[in-house]
Enzyme design. Structure first.
Site, PDB file in Angstrom:
ATOM      1  N   LYS A 123       0.740  -1.068  -0.068  1.00 40.09           N
ATOM      2  CA  LYS A 123      -0.051   0.049  -0.003  1.00 40.09           C
ATOM      3  C   LYS A 123       1.068   1.385   0.011  1.00 40.09           C
ATOM      4  CE  LYS A 123      -3.051  -2.968   0.077  1.00 40.09           C
ATOM      5  NZ  LYS A 123      -2.160  -3.975   0.232  1.00 40.09           N
ATOM      6  N   SER A 472      -4.334 -11.501  -2.277  1.00 38.27           N
ATOM      7  CA  SER A 472      -3.197 -11.264  -2.272  1.00 38.27           C
ATOM      8  C   SER A 472      -2.480 -11.413  -3.518  1.00 38.27           C
ATOM      9  CB  SER A 472      -2.065 -12.134  -1.300  1.00 38.27           C
ATOM     10  OG  SER A 472      -0.845 -12.064  -1.673  1.00 38.27           O
TER      11      SER A 472
END
Length: 558
Positions: A123, A472
């Protein structure tokens, strides 16, 4: 040259400001020079970040060599691997907005003239790109680079190998002693996890969109070449400042299409969809799922980097095959890259990849001999995902590209994993995990535990997963995420019941619940929104303001 920092340093009325800078040790000359903010995500929590201070020091050396004054400040980072599988994962995606905010606050409050953003991991990479687009100050992004693959019993391994080994132990396919041995060897040092997971996908796309220097995505973290890249970034940002080239000159519809084409060619993480949409939002550029699908359909898939391809190839192999310039060079032969878009490395991106092509066809195939004629990701629609869903089709077993099976419905990730470990999931099932979206999660948790458990138990080619959460970048199998609208907003995924038949047809881009429309309507009228799971703090605020995954799960402006 007029500088933004002049507002904080010039004239008699800024003597107090200069005195504070002199307290740090800055000289008059350093104060007079352009101020370059060096945002560094160094911490002692994330392996991808533990070496970033060394890179920041190299960036600062480059800035000084080019006549600027670097000023370092910190930004937060969350390790998705450590946050995985518990409540911590809810905070990962929202941290992206916090990172962008923190860079904005520091840059505006201190009147920086330019920025170098030293980053790594899932992120943090998109967060700093969002900040660069929002601020529109001359900026270069420098990643920490990928971890080298580990070696275990004669094969390359990585973090995902360990995740999948949990399920193998539970199902008796691996001993606990072998798992302990693997745990010691899988992650051999600093860097973002060694496969083409979300962090490395975004580092590659940073290069492709034009905001990072060549090698940003693929030079291994442990190589000295990474330090030289950081010094070059410090010098490059000073050149951008002198020329007045800014992120919004670079992040355009054309450069985003270039990034998407590279993404499809290498088979990047499905999370790149969320992040490219968010970066476009901050840059004021239109990008939607339709455009993403258009690029996917036109772009061949040229690489199978772990977790695709059974983990045979890792980021170091892609680097040795020529890296992202080679990928863009191959794609350009089919007219799939616009060479005229500006970038931080040269006048135009075409100057970066001119004459480049694959150096190892076993890792990066030539454009005329792809793995698939279409890209690594696919956008699905249907009555179960009216606003769309995302699947990494390059990691889907061929036998599950088309599948019909009964829904096994769970309202939390943990419930689904428990059912798998207890042997209650059967071949042919469609495991549905809902109320895990941006608003309902809240925070849109990654579902690596379910996909890794399935892989470890030998179910990856037997079962389909569907969720309004996300997966993921290390997930493999028929894992369909980002289902929109999400369950917490009353999307059709909230209306599924145990045993309903679900049909997945990736080649046709469809995800359907085989339920009569009148029955769906009856269930919709009876549905009631659940109470919020979190009612205070940053996560609650994110849930109140977050947009759908189909819009990048951005925090909407009021």
């Amino acid at each position: 040259m007029e500088l933004a920092s002049d507002a904080a340093k010039k004239g008699v009325h800024r003597a107090p400001h200069r005195s504070l800078l002199k307290a740090i040790g800055y000289t008059d000359r350093e104060i007079e020079q352009p101020w370059v903010g060096v945002a560094c995500a160094f911490n002692e929590v994330i392996p991808g970040h533990t070496h970033l201070q060394q890179l920041a020091d190299a960036v600062k050396a480059g800035v000084r060599m080019a006549g600027g004054t670097p000023m370092q400040f910190g930004i937060i980072g969350i390790c998705d691997g450590i946050a995985m599988g518990h409540a911590g994962m809810r905070y990962s995606l929202p941290s992206r907005e916090n990172i962008a905010d923190s860079v904005e606050l520091m840059a505006r409050a201190h009147a920086f003239d330019a920025l170098v953003l030293v980053t790594n991991c899932d992120k943090i990479d998109p967060g700093v790109l969002m900040a660069a687009a929002r601020l529109n100050l001359p900026a270069v992004v420098v990643s920490g680079g990928p971890m080298l693959a580990g070696r275990h019993r004669g094969r390359d391994v990585d973090f995902i190998t360990v995740m999948e080994a949990q399920g193998a132990v539970e199902s008796g396919r691996m001993t606990p002693e072998e798992l302990a041995e693997l745990e010691e060897l899988a992650c051999p040092g600093c860097g973002s996890c060694a496969g083409l997971f979300t962090a490395n996908s975004m580092n590659c796309l940073t290069e492709a969109v034009g905001m990072g220097l060549p090698g940003n995505g693929t030079i291994p973290a442990a190589h000295a070449q990474r330090l030289r890249l950081a010094k070059q970034a410090g010098m490059a940002v000073m050149d951008l400042l002198r020329r007045g080239r800014r992120p919004r000159d670079i992040i355009t519809p054309a450069s985003l299409r270039n990034a998407l084409a590279v993404d499809m060619a290498i088979g990047g993480s499905s999370n790149t969809v969320l992040h490219l949409l968010a970066i476009a939002y901050e840059a004021g550029v239109e990008l939607d799922l339709g455009t993403i699908q258009e690029v996917c359909d036109a772009t061949p898939n040229l690489a199978r980097i772990s977790p695709a391809g059974e983990g045979r190839h890792h980021m170091q192999d892609l680097h040795e095959a020529g890296g992202i310039p080679a990928v863009m060079g191959e794609l350009s032969r089919k007219g799939l890259i616009d060479p005229e878009v500006p970038c931080v490395a040269a006048e135009r991106i075409g100057d970066v990849f001119q004459g480049r092509g694959t150096l190892n066809p076993a890792v990066l195939r030539p454009v005329d001999d792809p793995y698939m004629p279409t890209g690594g990701l696919a956008i699905l629609h249907g009555n179960l995902a009216p606003e769309g869903a995302v699947v990494k089709q390059s990691a889907v077993p061929e036998n599950l590209l088309r599948h019909r099976g009964p829904a096994r419905v769970f309202d939390r990730e943990e419930e689904a994993v428990e059912a798998m470990l207890a042997g209650r999931i059967r071949e042919g099932d469609v495991v549905v995990i809902r109320y895990e979206g941006p608003k309902g999660g809240p925070g849109m948790r990654e579902m690596l535990n379910p996909t890794a458990t399935m892989a470890g138990m030998g179910l990856s080619d037997k079962v389909v997963l569907v969720t309004d959460g996300r997966f993921s970048g290390g997930s493999r199998g028929a894992a369909v995420g980002h289902v929109s609208p999400e369950a917490a907003q009353g999307g059709p995924i909230a209306l599924l019941e145990e045993g309903d038949m679900v049909e997945l047809d990736i080649p046709a881009r469809r995800l359907e619940a085989l339920i009569d429309a009148s029955e769906l309507k009856r269930r919709e009228e009876a549905w009631k929104p659940p109470a919020p799971k979190v009612t205070e703090g940053a996560l609650a605020e994110y849930a109140r303001r977050v947009a759908s995954a189909s819009r990048g799960a951005v925090r909407l402006r009021e």
